[in-house]
Write a protein that holds these residues in place. Structure first.
Motif, short mmCIF file in Angstrom:
data_model
loop_
_atom_site.label_atom_id
_atom_site.label_comp_id
_atom_site.label_asym_id
_atom_site.label_seq_id
_atom_site.Cartn_x
_atom_site.Cartn_y
_atom_site.Cartn_z
N ALA A 281 0.83 -1.20 -0.03
CA ALA A 281 0.05 0.13 -0.14
C ALA A 281 0.83 1.12 -0.04
CB ALA A 281 -0.80 -0.03 1.01
N THR A 282 2.19 1.26 0.31
CA THR A 282 2.87 2.49 0.31
C THR A 282 3.13 3.00 -1.09
OG1 THR A 282 5.20 3.19 0.98
CG2 THR A 282 5.05 0.87 -0.14
N THR A 283 3.45 4.44 -0.60
CA THR A 283 3.64 5.24 -1.75
C THR A 283 5.26 5.07 -2.50
OG1 THR A 283 4.53 6.98 -0.17
CG2 THR A 283 2.22 7.13 -1.11
N HIS A 284 5.93 4.42 -1.66
CA HIS A 284 7.13 3.80 -2.04
C HIS A 284 7.16 2.93 -3.44
CE1 HIS A 284 11.13 1.68 -1.78
NE2 HIS A 284 11.56 2.77 -1.40
N LEU A 285 8.00 2.81 -4.16
CA LEU A 285 7.99 1.90 -5.36
C LEU A 285 8.54 0.45 -5.10
CD1 LEU A 285 11.30 1.85 -6.10
CD2 LEU A 285 10.64 4.01 -7.39
N CYS A 286 8.49 -0.17 -3.91
CA CYS A 286 8.93 -1.20 -3.79
C CYS A 286 7.96 -2.17 -4.13
CB CYS A 286 9.27 -1.56 -2.17
SG CYS A 286 7.62 -1.30 -1.25
N ALA A 287 8.58 -3.84 -4.29
CA ALA A 287 7.75 -4.75 -4.72
C ALA A 287 8.56 -6.03 -4.18
CB ALA A 287 7.74 -5.03 -6.22
N PRO A 288 7.82 -7.15 -3.79
CA PRO A 288 8.42 -8.26 -3.19
C PRO A 288 9.18 -8.82 -4.22
CG PRO A 288 5.89 -8.27 -3.05
CD PRO A 288 6.44 -7.31 -3.95
N LEU A 289 10.89 -8.83 -3.80
CA LEU A 289 11.93 -9.39 -4.55
C LEU A 289 11.80 -11.06 -3.99
CD1 LEU A 289 14.44 -10.04 -6.29
CD2 LEU A 289 15.71 -8.78 -4.44
N VAL A 290 11.72 -12.03 -4.94
CA VAL A 290 11.77 -13.39 -4.61
C VAL A 290 13.34 -13.88 -5.03
CG1 VAL A 290 10.78 -15.51 -4.70
CG2 VAL A 290 9.40 -13.69 -4.55
N ILE A 291 14.07 -14.38 -4.16
CA ILE A 291 15.40 -15.06 -4.56
C ILE A 291 15.14 -16.56 -4.27
CG2 ILE A 291 17.72 -15.16 -3.99
CD1 ILE A 291 17.68 -12.20 -3.15
N VAL A 292 15.12 -17.31 -4.98
CA VAL A 292 15.15 -18.86 -4.73
C VAL A 292 16.52 -19.56 -4.77
CG1 VAL A 292 14.36 -21.00 -5.77
CG2 VAL A 292 13.28 -18.75 -6.40
N ASN A 293 16.51 -20.26 -3.83
CA ASN A 293 17.80 -21.27 -3.67
C ASN A 293 17.51 -22.97 -3.58
OD1 ASN A 293 18.74 -18.33 -1.91
ND2 ASN A 293 20.47 -19.67 -2.72
N GLY A 294 18.43 -23.36 -3.91
CA GLY A 294 18.49 -25.02 -3.66
C GLY A 294 18.07 -25.68 -5.01
N PRO A 295 17.82 -26.81 -4.72
CA PRO A 295 17.61 -27.81 -5.80
C PRO A 295 16.66 -27.33 -6.89
CG PRO A 295 18.09 -29.13 -4.00
CD PRO A 295 17.87 -27.84 -3.52
N VAL A 296 15.44 -26.66 -6.32
CA VAL A 296 14.26 -26.38 -6.95
C VAL A 296 14.57 -25.36 -8.18
CG1 VAL A 296 13.43 -24.52 -5.70
CG2 VAL A 296 11.78 -25.99 -6.75
N ALA A 297 15.65 -24.64 -7.93
CA ALA A 297 16.03 -23.60 -9.01
C ALA A 297 16.62 -24.07 -10.07
CB ALA A 297 17.02 -22.55 -8.12
N LEU A 298 17.13 -25.12 -10.22
CA LEU A 298 17.47 -26.03 -11.07
C LEU A 298 16.60 -26.91 -11.81
CD1 LEU A 298 21.19 -27.39 -10.05
CD2 LEU A 298 20.68 -25.47 -11.76
N GLU A 299 15.69 -27.42 -10.77
CA GLU A 299 14.69 -28.24 -11.33
C GLU A 299 13.77 -27.56 -12.30
OE1 GLU A 299 11.17 -31.26 -9.56
OE2 GLU A 299 12.15 -29.58 -8.17
N LEU A 300 13.36 -26.39 -11.84
CA LEU A 300 12.40 -25.56 -12.59
C LEU A 300 13.11 -24.32 -13.71
CD1 LEU A 300 9.78 -24.31 -9.85
CD2 LEU A 300 9.87 -26.54 -11.28
N GLY A 301 14.47 -24.62 -13.72
CA GLY A 301 15.13 -23.70 -14.66
C GLY A 301 14.90 -22.18 -14.39
N ILE A 302 15.12 -22.01 -13.38
CA ILE A 302 15.02 -20.46 -12.84
C ILE A 302 16.44 -19.84 -13.16
CG2 ILE A 302 14.70 -18.79 -10.83
CD1 ILE A 302 12.84 -20.95 -9.63
N ASN A 303 16.48 -18.83 -14.01
CA ASN A 303 17.55 -18.13 -14.34
C ASN A 303 18.27 -17.53 -13.09
OD1 ASN A 303 19.63 -17.02 -15.75
ND2 ASN A 303 18.38 -15.52 -17.04
N SER A 304 19.77 -17.81 -12.95
CA SER A 304 20.36 -17.23 -11.90
C SER A 304 21.50 -16.62 -12.56
CB SER A 304 20.70 -18.36 -10.87
OG SER A 304 21.71 -19.42 -11.39
N GLY A 305 21.71 -16.48 -13.93
CA GLY A 305 23.10 -16.09 -14.60
C GLY A 305 22.63 -14.87 -15.52
N HIS A 306 23.30 -15.01 -16.54
CA HIS A 306 23.20 -13.84 -17.64
C HIS A 306 21.59 -13.13 -17.65
CE1 HIS A 306 27.11 -13.11 -18.93
NE2 HIS A 306 27.26 -14.56 -19.11
N ASN A 307 21.32 -12.01 -17.59
CA ASN A 307 19.90 -11.72 -17.65
C ASN A 307 18.82 -12.21 -16.56
OD1 ASN A 307 18.88 -9.61 -19.25
ND2 ASN A 307 17.43 -11.13 -20.00
N ALA A 308 19.43 -12.55 -15.47
CA ALA A 308 18.53 -13.26 -14.34
C ALA A 308 17.35 -12.17 -14.01
CB ALA A 308 19.47 -13.51 -13.26
#
Length: 305
Positions: free
Chosen positions: A47-74
């Protein structure tokens, strides 16, 4: 702000609209559950006037399993899992949570991160322990860490060949007058590109060492702030420290070194990034678990359990 109930059925509808593959759903649901933890302050982030948003950082095996980008252009386009899980989160925040622009979401500007803001840490390229291990989880746990964050601000340092040099550049970028983090016990994020991280680690610095350096050097003199901010904010809100302080008194960007979040993300290139936060929020990490309460290292194990 609507206090809508994020039921599995409602979340599924938003996941479909976002284009998620079925096996993305457990991670999407985990991210929503994590944002509902009280320290994250989802109401304020929404609800804030600030421009924030929830950033989600994924760790562990699920990142590879789902092909979540962690490298170039992540943080950019090109990867279905990053784009659609992040988009499903935003749709749920709008459709269930009520973050409708000018009705529930009062952000002055908004930000591109309000479309999709999900990445994985590049654990393979990191010289340090992964973020989720640092935050108390097993290495084979699959986790999400959510942060009420701004967009990344690039830090360019192609010349420094020492860890101290890299950290000096990062600290200089962090020392700004307009950040919410200055006024809270905040947890800003430093995204270190793998090349910068290796340079720092090769000089013998641990992640904790890097945090201490940044906390000590990411500051600026009180005189850099406007007269009104000095008189109305610092000399009143922080009167114990600044009521009679001279204009050369240092104002830290971060109160405690341990509150800095460092994640190694990205591909080749001598860049890092600084991500300030909403300030009135705490990062929260949760792990994917089976129905019996045991950790699920993969989506398939989650479904089977």
């Amino acid at each position: 702000p609507r206090y809508g109930e994020a039921t599995p059925l409602r979340l599924a509808a938003n996941a479909v609209m976002a284009g998620c593959a079925p096996n993305y759903f457990p991670l999407f649901m985990l991210a929503i559950e994590t944002m509902c933890e009280e320290p994250f302050n989802l109401y304020g982030v929404q609800a804030t006037t600030h421009l924030c948003a929830p950033l989600v950082i994924v760790n562990g095996p699920v990142a590879l399993e789902l092909g979540i980008n962690s490298g170039h252009n992540a943080f950019g386009p090109g990867t279905r899992s990053n784009a659609t899980i992040g988009r499903a989160i935003r749709l749920a925040l709008v459709n269930i949570g009520g973050a409708i622009p000018m009705l529930g979401d009062m952000s002055t500007f908004g930000a591109p991160s309000k479309f999709s803001y999900l990445v994985a840490e590049n654990e393979a390229a990191s010289p340090w322990e992964p973020l989720h291990v640092e935050r108390g989880f097993a290495k084979d746990a699959s986790t999400v860490t959510v942060v009420g964050a701004e967009c990344p601000h690039n830090i360019n340092d192609h010349e420094s060949i020492s860890g101290e040099g890299i950290l000096t550049t990062i600290a200089g970028t962090m020392g700004i007058t307009g950040s919410n983090d200055i006024y809270y016990t905040a947890q800003p994020v430093v995204v270190m590109g793998p090349e910068h991280a290796r340079t720092v680690a090769n000089d013998g610095d641990s992640k904790a060492d890097a945090k201490r350096f940044l906390q000590e050097h990411a500051n600026l003199p009180l005189g850099k702030f406007s007269k009104e901010n000095i008189e109305r904010r610092f000399r009143v809100t922080f009167k114990e420290k600044y009521a009679t302080a001279g204009l050369d008194a240092l104002v830290p960007q971060v109160q405690n070194a341990g509150d800095i979040i460092i994640a190694v993300i990205g591909g080749a290139g001598k860049h890092s990034a600084f991500i300030p936060t909403f300030g009135a929020t705490k990062a929260v990490t949760r792990a994917l678990k089976r129905k019996d309460g045991q950790l699920a290292t993969s989506v398939e194990e989650f479904r089977g359990g």
